[in-house]
Enzyme design. Structure first.
Site, short mmCIF file in Angstrom:
data_model
loop_
_atom_site.label_atom_id
_atom_site.label_comp_id
_atom_site.label_asym_id
_atom_site.label_seq_id
_atom_site.Cartn_x
_atom_site.Cartn_y
_atom_site.Cartn_z
N ASN A 1 -8.51 -8.59 3.40
CA ASN A 1 -7.27 -8.19 4.05
C ASN A 1 -6.93 -9.16 5.19
OD1 ASN A 1 -5.07 -6.44 4.86
ND2 ASN A 1 -6.21 -4.71 4.03
N THR A 2 -5.97 -8.77 6.03
CA THR A 2 -5.60 -9.58 7.19
C THR A 2 -6.67 -9.49 8.27
OG1 THR A 2 -4.37 -7.73 8.16
CG2 THR A 2 -3.15 -9.26 6.74
N THR B 1 0.82 -1.19 0.00
CA THR B 1 0.00 0.00 0.00
C THR B 1 0.87 1.26 0.00
OG1 THR B 1 -1.80 -1.12 1.13
CG2 THR B 1 -1.74 1.27 1.33
N LYS C 1 -10.86 -2.86 -1.11
CA LYS C 1 -10.40 -4.04 -0.37
C LYS C 1 -10.98 -4.00 1.04
CE LYS C 1 -6.24 -6.74 0.62
NZ LYS C 1 -4.79 -6.88 0.32
N ASN D 1 -3.71 -1.86 10.92
CA ASN D 1 -2.50 -1.28 11.49
C ASN D 1 -2.40 0.24 11.37
OD1 ASN D 1 -1.50 -3.88 12.17
ND2 ASN D 1 -0.96 -4.18 10.02
N THR D 2 -3.44 0.88 10.85
CA THR D 2 -3.51 2.34 10.82
C THR D 2 -4.72 2.76 11.66
OG1 THR D 2 -2.50 2.51 8.62
CG2 THR D 2 -3.84 4.37 9.36
N PHE E 1 1.82 0.58 6.85
CA PHE E 1 1.93 1.26 5.55
C PHE E 1 3.28 1.97 5.41
CE2 PHE E 1 -2.96 2.07 5.07
CZ PHE E 1 -3.15 0.72 4.82
N GLY F 1 -5.16 -17.05 2.85
CA GLY F 1 -5.11 -18.49 3.10
C GLY F 1 -4.85 -19.34 1.89
N SER G 1 -6.87 -2.32 6.48
CA SER G 1 -5.71 -2.72 7.28
C SER G 1 -5.99 -2.44 8.75
CB SER G 1 -4.46 -1.94 6.84
OG SER G 1 -3.41 -2.14 7.77
N ASN H 1 1.60 -9.13 11.01
CA ASN H 1 2.32 -7.89 10.71
C ASN H 1 1.58 -6.69 11.27
OD1 ASN H 1 1.47 -5.70 8.52
ND2 ASN H 1 0.44 -7.63 7.97
N ARG H 2 2.37 -5.72 11.68
CA ARG H 2 1.84 -4.39 12.02
C ARG H 2 2.77 -3.35 11.39
NH1 ARG H 2 2.92 -6.62 17.20
NH2 ARG H 2 4.98 -6.06 18.04
#
Length: 341
Positions: free
Chosen positions: A244-245, A89, A215, A183-184, A118, A298, A181, A114-115
């Site tokens: 996404n995750t 991203t 997404k 993580n933001t 971006f 997956g 995501s 993951n973190r």
């Protein structure tokens, strides 16, 4: 061979360091004459050609966003047999991402947490690299994934996304809006239909003729998945990426104490398989047949890819399994798809 290398060498490196080392090799594979030699060995069979988004993909299987954040590995990844590469991203404002360590392997689960946050060099740099790629490598199909800059408040997100869209969309085969995501801070709140609609409308106007997709997260409720899918159709988007995750940690084999010690972040890899298939089916049931649905999460084998195609996916993406299966993963997927037909 690769599994031995992974067990004995690569696992000794921090995952992010190992990724950077692998990136160097992949970049080398994208340079002549290695690119031609590699491509001859990995090129997908013509029977795998797939039409989507007004384009013809060599294979329905591509590499998901997050692997090549800064548009530096595209030629090498294409040489390895992937039918398309989704870069990013990327954000309008360059940013270093979250503090390290921020990428973790769950080997027993064939998964990653993951973190990253971006981390990228910014949309302007990405646009320059995409423009150069377009000029010299017109046959490679590239998607560009855009997200919100961390320093920008959620209330100002629309203008931030529009800035990135205007920079990268003219040089990409499709544009993906990442609102999923974990993580933001505040990002996933943009998935609410009332906030997502004006964002997508603005980005669509900025993207011009470039196909636009959104997404979504696997952690949405089923009815929310359907609502976003129908919104995407109503707004005239070209597709949706599912998904996404996840922030879930259910069903992991890895010791729970280790998982707790890792802390926050998005989980990807094999544990997402079932939910990803469920989300795919929910999306496909809510959209027309011609609407592009990209399934990710997956995916490990050719059978997994074929399962997604049979469930209504137009294209399929992977990322985490690359870490566990190695550089010939794309080739193995493509060959497995041909042999299974």
């Amino acid at each position: 061979m690769y599994s031995l290398l992974f067990r004995t060498v690569l696992t000794r490196f921090d995952p992010e360091t190992a990724h950077h080392l692998a990136a160097r090799v992949i970049r080398c594979l994208g340079v002549a004459p290695l690119r031609g030699i590699t491509r001859a060995f990995t090129k997908p069979d013509p029977s795998l050609a797939t039409k989507a988004l007004g384009l013809t993909f060599d294979s329905p299987f591509g590499i998901a966003a997050g692997f090549d954040k800064n548009v530096t590995m595209v030629r090498g990844l294409e040489a390895l047999g992937f039918g398309h590469i989704e870069v990013g991203t990327v954000t309008a404002v360059p940013q270093p991402g979250n503090p390290k360590p921020r990428l973790f392997r769950l080997v027993a689960d064939r998964a990653l947490i993951n973190r990253m946050g971006f981390n990228n060099e910014g949309a302007a740099v990405a646009a320059q690299r995409l423009q150069k790629l377009r000029k010299h490598n017109p046959g490679i199909l590239i998607g560009a994934n855009i997200g919100k800059s961390r320093i920008v408040e959620v209330d100002d997100a629309v203008a931030d996304y529009v800035t990135s869209a205007k920079l990268v969309a003219p040089h990409a085969d499709y544009l993906a809006v990442n609102v999923s995501s974990p993580n933001t801070p505040g990002l996933r709140g943009l998935q609410a239909v009332e906030t997502l609609a004006p964002l997508l409308e603005a980005v669509k106007a900025a993207a011009g003729t470039t196909p636009l997709l959104v997404k979504i997260a696997p952690d949405l409720e089923d009815d929310e998945v359907g609502d976003i899918a129908r919104l995407a159709v109503r707004l005239g988007l070209d597709g949706l990426i599912a998904n996404n995750t996840t922030i879930s940690r259910d069903g992991l084999v890895t010791d729970a104490a280790k998982v707790r010690d890792i802390g926050a972040g998005g989980l990807s890899g094999a544990p997402l398989h079932d939910r990803s298939v469920d989300v795919l089916r929910l999306v496909r049931a809510a959209v027309p047949a011609e609407f592009c649905v990209i399934s990710v999460g997956g995916v490990q084998t050719a059978a997994d890819v074929q399962q997604r195609l049979d469930a209504g996916a137009t294209l399929v993406q992977g990322y985490s399994e690359f870490i566990y299966s190695g550089p010939l993963w794309g080739r193995a997927i493509n060959r497995g798809l041909v042999s299974g037909r």
